[in-house]
Design a protein around this motif. Sequence first.
Motif, PDB file in Angstrom:
ATOM      1  N   ARG A  17       0.811  -1.224   0.000  1.00 44.72           N
ATOM      2  CA  ARG A  17       0.000   0.000   0.000  1.00 44.72           C
ATOM      3  C   ARG A  17       0.840   1.267   0.000  1.00 44.72           C
ATOM      4  NH1 ARG A  17      -4.037  -1.794   4.978  1.00 44.72           N
ATOM      5  NH2 ARG A  17      -4.680  -3.811   4.110  1.00 44.72           N
ATOM      6  N   TYR A  18       2.101   1.139   0.287  1.00 47.25           N
ATOM      7  CA  TYR A  18       2.977   2.303   0.393  1.00 47.25           C
ATOM      8  C   TYR A  18       3.816   2.412  -0.871  1.00 47.25           C
ATOM      9  CZ  TYR A  18       6.501   5.468   2.441  1.00 47.25           C
ATOM     10  OH  TYR A  18       7.337   6.518   2.703  1.00 47.25           O
ATOM     11  N   HIS A  19       3.723   3.540  -1.544  1.00 48.23           N
ATOM     12  CA  HIS A  19       4.395   3.733  -2.827  1.00 48.23           C
ATOM     13  C   HIS A  19       5.288   4.980  -2.774  1.00 48.23           C
ATOM     14  CE1 HIS A  19       1.665   0.667  -4.355  1.00 48.23           C
ATOM     15  NE2 HIS A  19       0.683   1.352  -3.813  1.00 48.23           N
ATOM     16  N   PRO A  20       6.392   4.907  -2.038  1.00 41.40           N
ATOM     17  CA  PRO A  20       7.261   6.078  -1.906  1.00 41.40           C
ATOM     18  C   PRO A  20       7.966   6.426  -3.214  1.00 41.40           C
ATOM     19  CG  PRO A  20       8.283   4.175  -0.895  1.00 41.40           C
ATOM     20  CD  PRO A  20       6.895   3.759  -1.273  1.00 41.40           C
ATOM     21  N   ILE A  21       8.377   7.666  -3.294  1.00 41.74           N
ATOM     22  CA  ILE A  21       9.118   8.177  -4.444  1.00 41.74           C
ATOM     23  C   ILE A  21      10.554   8.446  -4.001  1.00 41.74           C
ATOM     24  CG2 ILE A  21       9.417  10.252  -5.881  1.00 41.74           C
ATOM     25  CD1 ILE A  21       7.330   8.487  -7.033  1.00 41.74           C
ATOM     26  N   GLY A  22      11.513   8.076  -4.839  1.00 42.20           N
ATOM     27  CA  GLY A  22      12.917   8.339  -4.551  1.00 42.20           C
ATOM     28  C   GLY A  22      13.481   9.360  -5.518  1.00 42.20           C
ATOM     29  N   ARG A  23      14.485  10.091  -5.088  1.00 47.50           N
ATOM     30  CA  ARG A  23      15.141  11.085  -5.944  1.00 47.50           C
ATOM     31  C   ARG A  23      16.299  10.424  -6.669  1.00 47.50           C
ATOM     32  NH1 ARG A  23      16.664  16.649  -5.956  1.00 47.50           N
ATOM     33  NH2 ARG A  23      17.333  16.990  -8.127  1.00 47.50           N
ATOM     34  N   MET A  24      16.372  10.699  -7.955  1.00 46.37           N
ATOM     35  CA  MET A  24      17.510  10.258  -8.745  1.00 46.37           C
ATOM     36  C   MET A  24      18.466  11.443  -8.893  1.00 46.37           C
ATOM     37  SD  MET A  24      16.765   7.053  -9.233  1.00 46.37           S
ATOM     38  CE  MET A  24      17.624   6.376 -10.641  1.00 46.37           C
ATOM     39  N   PHE A  25      18.430  12.129 -10.015  1.00 46.90           N
ATOM     40  CA  PHE A  25      19.259  13.319 -10.200  1.00 46.90           C
ATOM     41  C   PHE A  25      18.533  14.255 -11.161  1.00 46.90           C
ATOM     42  CE2 PHE A  25      20.598   9.975 -13.070  1.00 46.90           C
ATOM     43  CZ  PHE A  25      20.561  10.587 -14.317  1.00 46.90           C
ATOM     44  N   ALA A  26      18.956  15.508 -11.173  1.00 51.12           N
ATOM     45  CA  ALA A  26      18.276  16.536 -11.966  1.00 51.12           C
ATOM     46  C   ALA A  26      16.786  16.515 -11.609  1.00 51.12           C
ATOM     47  CB  ALA A  26      18.533  16.333 -13.456  1.00 51.12           C
ATOM     48  N   ASP A  27      15.907  16.414 -12.606  1.00 45.58           N
ATOM     49  CA  ASP A  27      14.476  16.363 -12.341  1.00 45.58           C
ATOM     50  C   ASP A  27      13.939  14.942 -12.429  1.00 45.58           C
ATOM     51  OD1 ASP A  27      14.380  19.080 -11.943  1.00 45.58           O
ATOM     52  OD2 ASP A  27      13.838  19.543 -14.017  1.00 45.58           O
ATOM     53  N   ARG A  28      14.786  13.960 -12.205  1.00 50.81           N
ATOM     54  CA  ARG A  28      14.394  12.564 -12.330  1.00 50.81           C
ATOM     55  C   ARG A  28      14.124  11.959 -10.954  1.00 50.81           C
ATOM     56  NH1 ARG A  28      18.037  13.824 -16.219  1.00 50.81           N
ATOM     57  NH2 ARG A  28      17.648  13.087 -18.336  1.00 50.81           N
ATOM     58  N   TYR A  29      13.059  11.186 -10.898  1.00 50.76           N
ATOM     59  CA  TYR A  29      12.654  10.492  -9.682  1.00 50.76           C
ATOM     60  C   TYR A  29      12.413   9.031 -10.042  1.00 50.76           C
ATOM     61  CZ  TYR A  29      11.853  15.247  -8.010  1.00 50.76           C
ATOM     62  OH  TYR A  29      12.015  16.558  -7.650  1.00 50.76           O
ATOM     63  N   CYS A  30      12.200   8.201  -9.039  1.00 51.91           N
ATOM     64  CA  CYS A  30      11.918   6.797  -9.325  1.00 51.91           C
ATOM     65  C   CYS A  30      10.804   6.292  -8.429  1.00 51.91           C
ATOM     66  CB  CYS A  30      13.168   5.933  -9.155  1.00 51.91           C
ATOM     67  SG  CYS A  30      13.719   5.779  -7.447  1.00 51.91           S
ATOM     68  N   ARG A  31      10.062   5.323  -8.948  1.00 49.70           N
ATOM     69  CA  ARG A  31       9.107   4.584  -8.132  1.00 49.70           C
ATOM     70  C   ARG A  31       9.863   3.444  -7.440  1.00 49.70           C
ATOM     71  NH1 ARG A  31       6.152   5.676 -12.980  1.00 49.70           N
ATOM     72  NH2 ARG A  31       4.307   6.946 -12.559  1.00 49.70           N
ATOM     73  N   THR A  32       9.303   2.946  -6.372  1.00 49.19           N
ATOM     74  CA  THR A  32      10.021   1.919  -5.599  1.00 49.19           C
ATOM     75  C   THR A  32       9.186   0.652  -5.423  1.00 49.19           C
ATOM     76  OG1 THR A  32       9.219   2.896  -3.541  1.00 49.19           O
ATOM     77  CG2 THR A  32      11.341   3.654  -4.339  1.00 49.19           C
ATOM     78  N   ASP A  33       8.334   0.370  -6.399  1.00 52.64           N
ATOM     79  CA  ASP A  33       7.449  -0.795  -6.274  1.00 52.64           C
ATOM     80  C   ASP A  33       8.085  -2.097  -6.748  1.00 52.64           C
ATOM     81  OD1 ASP A  33       5.489   0.754  -5.207  1.00 52.64           O
ATOM     82  OD2 ASP A  33       4.244   0.857  -6.994  1.00 52.64           O
ATOM     83  N   ASP A  34       9.168  -2.032  -7.497  1.00 46.28           N
ATOM     84  CA  ASP A  34       9.840  -3.245  -7.962  1.00 46.28           C
ATOM     85  C   ASP A  34      10.839  -3.656  -6.887  1.00 46.28           C
ATOM     86  OD1 ASP A  34      10.840  -5.331  -9.368  1.00 46.28           O
ATOM     87  OD2 ASP A  34      11.897  -4.127 -10.863  1.00 46.28           O
ATOM     88  N   ARG A  35      10.436  -4.614  -6.057  1.00 52.00           N
ATOM     89  CA  ARG A  35      11.216  -4.943  -4.862  1.00 52.00           C
ATOM     90  C   ARG A  35      11.730  -6.370  -4.898  1.00 52.00           C
ATOM     91  NH1 ARG A  35       6.245  -1.951  -1.960  1.00 52.00           N
ATOM     92  NH2 ARG A  35       7.024   0.154  -2.197  1.00 52.00           N
ATOM     93  N   VAL A  36      12.823  -6.606  -4.221  1.00 50.87           N
ATOM     94  CA  VAL A  36      13.455  -7.919  -4.150  1.00 50.87           C
ATOM     95  C   VAL A  36      13.511  -8.338  -2.688  1.00 50.87           C
ATOM     96  CG1 VAL A  36      15.536  -9.244  -4.621  1.00 50.87           C
ATOM     97  CG2 VAL A  36      14.842  -7.432  -6.193  1.00 50.87           C
ATOM     98  N   VAL A  37      13.143  -9.584  -2.416  1.00 46.31           N
ATOM     99  CA  VAL A  37      13.192 -10.108  -1.050  1.00 46.31           C
ATOM    100  C   VAL A  37      14.170 -11.279  -1.014  1.00 46.31           C
ATOM    101  CG1 VAL A  37      11.895 -11.149   0.834  1.00 46.31           C
ATOM    102  CG2 VAL A  37      10.810  -9.404  -0.605  1.00 46.31           C
TER     103      VAL A  37
END
Length: 203
Positions: free
Chosen positions: A175-195
Motif C-alpha cells: 500500500r505504500y508507494h514512496p518516491i525516490g530522488r535520482m538526479f536533476a528532475d528525475r525520480y523513481c518509483r520503488t514498487d519493484d522490490r526484491v526479497v
Amino acid sequence: MQYAPSELKPRERYKVLTSFVLPRPIAWVTTIGPTGVVNAAPFSFFNVFCEDPPLCMFAANLRPDGRVKDTVINIRRTAEFVVNMTDEPLAKAMHESSGDFPPDIGEPDYLDLKLAPSTKIAVPRLADAPFAMECKTWKEIDVNGDRLLVMGEGIHFHIRDELWDHAAMRVHMERYHPIGRMFADRYCRTDDRVVFPPAEGAK
C-alpha cells in the motif's frame, strides 16, 4: 574512471554523488515563518540515522544568488520543523514545491496541499503525507558557510492509518508507494522490490 574530489569543481562532485547514490529518500520539510506562512520544501540529501533518540538530518544549501533558504531561516527562528515523506500521489506537488517561492507565498497554499496541526510543535504537517515526523532541532553543522546540516530529533510520528500494521509494527508495503530522488528532475518509483531470505552468516 577515477576522480580525486579535490580536483573536481563542487558542481562536478555533486553530479558524481547524485548519479550513483540512488535512490535517495526525500524530506519534504514544513516550517512556519514569522507571519504564519507555512513553507514546504523538498531535500534529497536526507536520511534517518538513529532511533534512540530518533534522529534525521538534511542538508540545505544557499540559493544560487547566495540567499539563505526560507526553511533554514524558519528553523533557526523556531527550532521546529516537520519531515513529511512523499508517495506517488504527492510526487508532482513535491517537485513543484522545489521552485523559488518568495517568503510571503506558502507552497502548501499555492499548490492546494492540505495542512493538519501537529501534536507537539506549532509547525503544521502535510495532512496527506504517508508519514510525518515532528522534529525539534537537535544540532546544526555549518559546512563551508554555504550549506547547513540540520539534525532533528523526531518527537512525534504521524502515519496514514491504512499503511500501518500496528500488531506487527510494520508498514503494508503493498500500500505504500514512496518516491525516490535520482538526479536533476528525475525520480523513481520503488514498487519493484526484491526479497532475500535471512543471511545465515559464515559457517
